[in-house]
Design an enzyme around this catalytic site. Structure first.
Site, mmCIF file in Angstrom:
data_model
loop_
_atom_site.group_PDB
_atom_site.id
_atom_site.type_symbol
_atom_site.label_atom_id
_atom_site.label_comp_id
_atom_site.label_asym_id
_atom_site.label_seq_id
_atom_site.Cartn_x
_atom_site.Cartn_y
_atom_site.Cartn_z
ATOM 1 N N GLY A 42 0.700 -1.253 -0.066
ATOM 2 C CA GLY A 42 0.049 0.092 0.145
ATOM 3 C C GLY A 42 0.747 1.218 -0.042
ATOM 4 O O GLY A 42 0.450 2.292 -0.352
ATOM 5 N N GLU A 97 4.120 4.368 5.923
ATOM 6 C CA GLU A 97 2.886 3.293 5.933
ATOM 7 C C GLU A 97 1.786 4.089 5.164
ATOM 8 O O GLU A 97 1.631 5.415 5.025
ATOM 9 C CB GLU A 97 2.611 3.117 7.527
ATOM 10 C CG GLU A 97 1.172 2.345 7.659
ATOM 11 C CD GLU A 97 1.337 0.821 7.002
ATOM 12 O OE1 GLU A 97 1.480 0.714 5.753
ATOM 13 O OE2 GLU A 97 1.370 -0.046 7.778
ATOM 14 N N ASP A 98 0.973 3.135 4.618
ATOM 15 C CA ASP A 98 -0.325 3.904 3.903
ATOM 16 C C ASP A 98 -1.574 4.471 4.596
ATOM 17 O O ASP A 98 -1.679 5.448 4.578
ATOM 18 C CB ASP A 98 -1.155 3.060 2.766
ATOM 19 C CG ASP A 98 -1.250 1.442 3.427
ATOM 20 O OD1 ASP A 98 -1.040 1.339 4.860
ATOM 21 O OD2 ASP A 98 -1.696 0.740 2.708
ATOM 22 N N ASP A 101 -4.781 2.283 11.222
ATOM 23 C CA ASP A 101 -6.180 1.918 11.223
ATOM 24 C C ASP A 101 -6.380 1.411 12.795
ATOM 25 O O ASP A 101 -6.176 2.430 13.622
ATOM 26 C CB ASP A 101 -6.464 0.625 10.409
ATOM 27 C CG ASP A 101 -8.043 0.596 10.259
ATOM 28 O OD1 ASP A 101 -8.630 1.563 10.869
ATOM 29 O OD2 ASP A 101 -8.537 -0.469 10.375
ATOM 30 N N GLY A 103 -3.784 0.265 14.220
ATOM 31 C CA GLY A 103 -2.523 0.533 14.908
ATOM 32 C C GLY A 103 -1.786 -0.674 15.248
ATOM 33 O O GLY A 103 -0.406 -0.655 15.384
ATOM 34 N N THR A 105 -0.690 -3.474 13.230
ATOM 35 C CA THR A 105 0.539 -3.909 12.517
ATOM 36 C C THR A 105 1.768 -2.887 12.641
ATOM 37 O O THR A 105 2.782 -3.368 12.990
ATOM 38 C CB THR A 105 -0.103 -3.692 11.102
ATOM 39 O OG1 THR A 105 -1.177 -4.416 11.049
ATOM 40 C CG2 THR A 105 1.085 -4.517 10.252
ATOM 41 N N LYS A 129 -6.538 7.071 10.706
ATOM 42 C CA LYS A 129 -8.008 6.778 11.095
ATOM 43 C C LYS A 129 -8.124 6.544 12.385
ATOM 44 O O LYS A 129 -8.270 5.652 12.998
ATOM 45 C CB LYS A 129 -8.435 5.399 10.270
ATOM 46 C CG LYS A 129 -9.889 5.531 9.532
ATOM 47 C CD LYS A 129 -10.184 4.064 9.071
ATOM 48 C CE LYS A 129 -10.000 3.516 7.808
ATOM 49 N NZ LYS A 129 -10.564 2.419 7.349
ATOM 50 N N ASP A 157 -5.784 -0.632 -1.429
ATOM 51 C CA ASP A 157 -6.831 -1.645 -2.122
ATOM 52 C C ASP A 157 -7.817 -1.963 -1.556
ATOM 53 O O ASP A 157 -7.888 -1.826 -0.019
ATOM 54 C CB ASP A 157 -6.114 -2.951 -2.428
ATOM 55 C CG ASP A 157 -5.764 -3.668 -1.174
ATOM 56 O OD1 ASP A 157 -5.408 -3.183 -0.193
ATOM 57 O OD2 ASP A 157 -6.011 -4.986 -1.184
ATOM 58 N N ARG A 163 -5.511 0.127 -6.448
ATOM 59 C CA ARG A 163 -4.398 0.949 -5.835
ATOM 60 C C ARG A 163 -3.928 1.890 -6.731
ATOM 61 O O ARG A 163 -3.459 2.961 -6.325
ATOM 62 C CB ARG A 163 -3.345 -0.142 -5.838
ATOM 63 C CG ARG A 163 -3.336 -1.408 -4.718
ATOM 64 C CD ARG A 163 -2.109 -1.993 -4.566
ATOM 65 N NE ARG A 163 -2.405 -3.314 -3.745
ATOM 66 C CZ ARG A 163 -2.197 -3.543 -2.280
ATOM 67 N NH1 ARG A 163 -2.140 -2.566 -1.793
ATOM 68 N NH2 ARG A 163 -2.451 -4.694 -1.769
HETATM 69 P P1 IMP Z 1 -3.812 -1.893 11.339
HETATM 70 O O1 IMP Z 1 -3.500 -0.383 11.782
HETATM 71 O O2 IMP Z 1 -3.103 -2.867 12.103
HETATM 72 O O3 IMP Z 1 -5.401 -2.012 11.662
HETATM 73 O O4 IMP Z 1 -3.750 -2.162 9.853
HETATM 74 C C1 IMP Z 1 -3.541 -1.382 9.206
HETATM 75 C C2 IMP Z 1 -3.581 -2.054 7.579
HETATM 76 O O5 IMP Z 1 -4.789 -2.200 7.117
HETATM 77 C C3 IMP Z 1 -3.221 -0.796 6.569
HETATM 78 O O6 IMP Z 1 -1.682 -1.052 6.290
HETATM 79 C C4 IMP Z 1 -3.968 -1.268 5.325
HETATM 80 O O7 IMP Z 1 -3.311 -2.287 4.699
HETATM 81 C C5 IMP Z 1 -5.274 -1.911 5.895
HETATM 82 N N1 IMP Z 1 -6.440 -0.873 6.212
HETATM 83 C C6 IMP Z 1 -6.952 -0.326 7.178
HETATM 84 N N2 IMP Z 1 -7.946 0.602 6.812
HETATM 85 C C7 IMP Z 1 -7.810 0.436 5.498
HETATM 86 C C8 IMP Z 1 -8.655 1.141 4.403
HETATM 87 O O8 IMP Z 1 -9.667 1.878 4.871
HETATM 88 N N3 IMP Z 1 -8.660 0.865 3.196
HETATM 89 C C9 IMP Z 1 -7.666 0.175 2.747
HETATM 90 N N4 IMP Z 1 -6.884 -0.604 3.465
HETATM 91 C C10 IMP Z 1 -6.855 -0.487 4.923
HETATM 92 MG MG MG Z 2 -0.727 -1.861 4.548
#
Ligand code: IMP
Ligand code: MG
Length: 176
Positions: A42, A97-98, A101, A103, A105, A129, A157, A163
Protein backbone atom coordinates in the site's frame (compact mmCIF):
# COMPACT_ATOMS: atom_id res chain seq x y z
CA UNK A 1 -23.25 -5.86 -5.32
CA UNK A 2 -21.24 -3.31 -7.21
CA UNK A 3 -18.67 -0.84 -5.96
CA UNK A 4 -18.76 2.94 -6.24
CA UNK A 5 -15.87 5.18 -5.30
CA UNK A 6 -16.50 8.70 -3.99
CA UNK A 7 -13.49 10.99 -4.26
CA UNK A 8 -12.43 12.14 -0.80
CA UNK A 9 -8.91 13.55 -1.25
CA UNK A 10 -7.87 14.82 -4.69
CA UNK A 11 -4.58 14.09 -6.40
CA UNK A 12 -3.70 17.80 -6.12
CA UNK A 13 -4.33 17.80 -2.36
CA UNK A 14 -2.17 14.68 -1.93
CA UNK A 15 0.66 16.14 -4.00
CA UNK A 16 0.60 19.39 -2.01
CA UNK A 17 0.59 17.57 1.31
CA UNK A 18 3.48 15.32 0.26
CA UNK A 19 5.49 18.45 -0.61
CA UNK A 20 4.83 19.84 2.87
CA UNK A 21 5.83 16.58 4.57
CA UNK A 22 8.97 16.35 2.43
CA UNK A 23 10.04 19.86 3.36
CA UNK A 24 9.51 19.06 7.06
CA UNK A 25 11.63 15.89 6.71
CA UNK A 26 14.30 17.87 4.82
CA UNK A 27 14.47 20.24 7.80
CA UNK A 28 14.38 17.56 10.48
CA UNK A 29 17.07 15.40 8.85
CA UNK A 30 19.39 18.15 7.63
CA UNK A 31 22.98 16.84 7.64
CA UNK A 32 21.80 13.24 8.01
CA UNK A 33 20.98 10.38 5.68
CA UNK A 34 17.49 8.97 5.81
CA UNK A 35 16.55 5.32 5.28
CA UNK A 36 12.94 4.84 4.13
CA UNK A 37 11.27 1.58 5.07
CA UNK A 38 8.38 1.17 2.66
CA UNK A 39 5.67 -1.21 3.86
CA UNK A 40 4.35 -3.20 0.88
CA UNK A 41 2.17 -2.95 -1.00
CA UNK A 42 0.00 0.00 0.00
CA UNK A 43 2.79 2.48 0.68
CA UNK A 44 4.62 2.18 -2.61
CA UNK A 45 2.98 5.13 -4.39
CA UNK A 46 3.30 7.43 -1.36
CA UNK A 47 6.90 6.37 -0.69
CA UNK A 48 8.01 7.06 -4.27
CA UNK A 49 6.35 10.49 -4.44
CA UNK A 50 7.78 11.47 -1.07
CA UNK A 51 11.26 10.17 -1.84
CA UNK A 52 11.43 12.22 -5.07
CA UNK A 53 10.97 15.39 -3.04
CA UNK A 54 13.58 14.69 -0.37
CA UNK A 55 16.82 16.62 -0.63
CA UNK A 56 18.74 14.75 2.06
CA UNK A 57 20.50 11.54 0.95
CA UNK A 58 17.93 8.74 0.75
CA UNK A 59 18.06 4.95 0.73
CA UNK A 60 14.97 2.78 0.44
CA UNK A 61 14.14 -0.76 1.52
CA UNK A 62 10.91 -2.74 1.42
CA UNK A 63 9.10 -4.96 3.85
CA UNK A 64 5.78 -6.82 3.83
CA UNK A 65 4.06 -7.58 7.12
CA UNK A 66 0.67 -8.55 8.46
CA UNK A 67 -0.59 -8.95 11.99
CA UNK A 68 -2.92 -11.61 13.23
CA UNK A 69 -4.26 -12.90 16.52
CA UNK A 70 -6.67 -11.09 18.81
CA UNK A 71 -6.77 -7.55 17.48
CA UNK A 72 -8.26 -6.24 20.73
CA UNK A 73 -4.98 -7.06 22.43
CA UNK A 74 -1.91 -4.97 21.84
CA UNK A 75 0.27 -8.08 21.76
CA UNK A 76 -0.84 -9.67 18.49
CA UNK A 77 1.60 -11.64 16.35
CA UNK A 78 3.44 -10.23 13.41
CA UNK A 79 4.03 -12.21 10.26
CA UNK A 80 6.88 -10.89 8.11
CA UNK A 81 6.18 -12.08 4.58
CA UNK A 82 9.09 -10.13 3.10
CA UNK A 83 11.90 -8.85 5.29
CA UNK A 84 14.24 -5.95 4.61
CA UNK A 85 17.25 -6.65 2.40
CA UNK A 86 19.64 -4.49 4.44
CA UNK A 87 20.43 -4.18 8.15
CA UNK A 88 19.25 -0.92 9.76
CA UNK A 89 21.56 -0.61 12.77
CA UNK A 90 22.86 2.93 13.07
CA UNK A 91 20.48 4.22 10.37
CA UNK A 92 17.96 7.04 10.68
CA UNK A 93 14.86 5.16 9.59
CA UNK A 94 11.39 6.33 8.67
CA UNK A 95 8.68 3.69 8.30
CA UNK A 96 6.42 4.69 5.38
CA UNK A 97 2.87 3.40 5.86
CA UNK A 98 -0.28 3.91 3.82
CA UNK A 99 -2.79 4.09 6.68
CA UNK A 100 -2.87 3.63 10.44
CA UNK A 101 -6.14 1.94 11.33
CA UNK A 102 -6.21 -0.07 14.59
CA UNK A 103 -2.44 0.49 14.84
CA UNK A 104 -1.68 -3.16 15.60
CA UNK A 105 0.47 -3.88 12.54
CA UNK A 106 2.52 -0.75 12.84
CA UNK A 107 3.13 -1.01 16.56
CA UNK A 108 4.40 -4.59 16.19
CA UNK A 109 6.50 -3.60 13.18
CA UNK A 110 8.02 -0.68 15.04
CA UNK A 111 8.88 -2.85 18.04
CA UNK A 112 10.56 -5.44 15.82
CA UNK A 113 12.57 -2.85 13.88
CA UNK A 114 13.57 -1.00 17.03
CA UNK A 115 15.22 -4.19 18.29
CA UNK A 116 17.57 -4.04 15.28
CA UNK A 117 19.27 -0.95 16.66
CA UNK A 118 18.47 1.93 14.29
CA UNK A 119 19.92 5.35 15.21
CA UNK A 120 16.33 6.63 15.10
CA UNK A 121 12.97 5.30 14.00
CA UNK A 122 9.98 7.45 13.03
CA UNK A 123 6.67 6.81 11.29
CA UNK A 124 5.28 8.64 8.28
CA UNK A 125 1.71 7.68 7.33
CA UNK A 126 -0.27 9.01 4.39
CA UNK A 127 -3.59 8.49 6.23
CA UNK A 128 -4.68 8.15 9.83
CA UNK A 129 -8.03 6.74 10.97
CA UNK A 130 -7.84 7.56 14.70
CA UNK A 131 -11.43 6.47 15.46
CA UNK A 132 -10.45 2.84 15.01
CA UNK A 133 -7.27 2.87 17.08
CA UNK A 134 -6.77 -0.05 19.47
CA UNK A 135 -3.05 0.27 20.07
CA UNK A 136 -1.53 3.54 21.18
CA UNK A 137 0.66 4.62 18.29
CA UNK A 138 1.18 7.93 16.55
CA UNK A 139 3.00 8.93 13.40
CA UNK A 140 5.53 11.76 13.51
CA UNK A 141 4.40 12.71 9.99
CA UNK A 142 0.77 12.33 8.87
CA UNK A 143 -0.76 13.23 5.52
CA UNK A 144 -4.48 13.33 6.29
CA UNK A 145 -6.84 12.33 9.08
CA UNK A 146 -9.73 10.34 7.60
CA UNK A 147 -13.11 9.34 9.09
CA UNK A 148 -13.98 5.72 9.85
CA UNK A 149 -14.73 4.78 6.22
CA UNK A 150 -13.09 2.22 3.96
CA UNK A 151 -10.83 4.13 1.58
CA UNK A 152 -9.00 3.07 -1.58
CA UNK A 153 -6.59 4.56 -4.08
CA UNK A 154 -3.06 5.99 -4.04
CA UNK A 155 -1.78 2.54 -3.07
CA UNK A 156 -4.68 1.42 -0.88
CA UNK A 157 -6.71 -1.52 -2.11
CA UNK A 158 -9.94 -3.38 -1.75
CA UNK A 159 -9.33 -7.05 -2.67
CA UNK A 160 -6.12 -5.89 -4.42
CA UNK A 161 -8.05 -3.49 -6.67
CA UNK A 162 -7.96 0.32 -6.97
CA UNK A 163 -4.34 0.81 -5.82
CA UNK A 164 -3.65 2.67 -9.07
CA UNK A 165 -6.24 5.42 -8.55
CA UNK A 166 -4.42 8.78 -8.38
CA UNK A 167 -6.76 10.02 -5.62
CA UNK A 168 -8.18 8.67 -2.33
CA UNK A 169 -11.82 7.66 -2.44
CA UNK A 170 -14.40 6.18 -0.14
CA UNK A 171 -15.63 2.77 -1.23
CA UNK A 172 -19.37 2.19 -1.23
CA UNK A 173 -21.14 -1.09 -1.93
CA UNK A 174 -24.49 -0.82 -3.70
CA UNK A 175 -27.12 -3.41 -4.62
CA UNK A 176 -27.50 -3.80 -8.35
P1 IMP B 1 -3.94 -1.84 11.41
O1 IMP B 1 -3.53 -0.42 11.69
O2 IMP B 1 -3.06 -2.87 12.02
O3 IMP B 1 -5.40 -2.06 11.72
O4 IMP B 1 -3.86 -2.17 9.86
C1 IMP B 1 -3.54 -1.26 8.93
C2 IMP B 1 -3.56 -1.90 7.58
O5 IMP B 1 -4.90 -2.29 7.22
C3 IMP B 1 -3.13 -0.88 6.56
O6 IMP B 1 -1.74 -0.96 6.33
C4 IMP B 1 -3.95 -1.28 5.35
O7 IMP B 1 -3.27 -2.23 4.59
C5 IMP B 1 -5.21 -1.89 5.92
N1 IMP B 1 -6.32 -0.91 5.97
C6 IMP B 1 -6.86 -0.33 7.05
N2 IMP B 1 -7.86 0.52 6.73
C7 IMP B 1 -7.93 0.50 5.38
C8 IMP B 1 -8.78 1.19 4.42
O8 IMP B 1 -9.65 2.02 4.74
N3 IMP B 1 -8.55 0.89 3.12
C9 IMP B 1 -7.60 0.01 2.71
N4 IMP B 1 -6.79 -0.65 3.57
C10 IMP B 1 -6.96 -0.41 4.88
MG1 MG C 1 -0.71 -1.79 4.61
Amino acid sequence: MSEIIHEMITEKQITERILQIASQINKDYKGKEVHLICILKGSVFFCCELAKRLEVPVTIDFMAVSSYGNSTESSGRLSVTKDLNEPIDGCHCIIIEDIIDTGSTLSLTKKMLFARGPASLKICALLDKPDRRKTEIEAEYTGFIVPDKFVVGYGLDYAQKYRNLPYIGELEFVDE
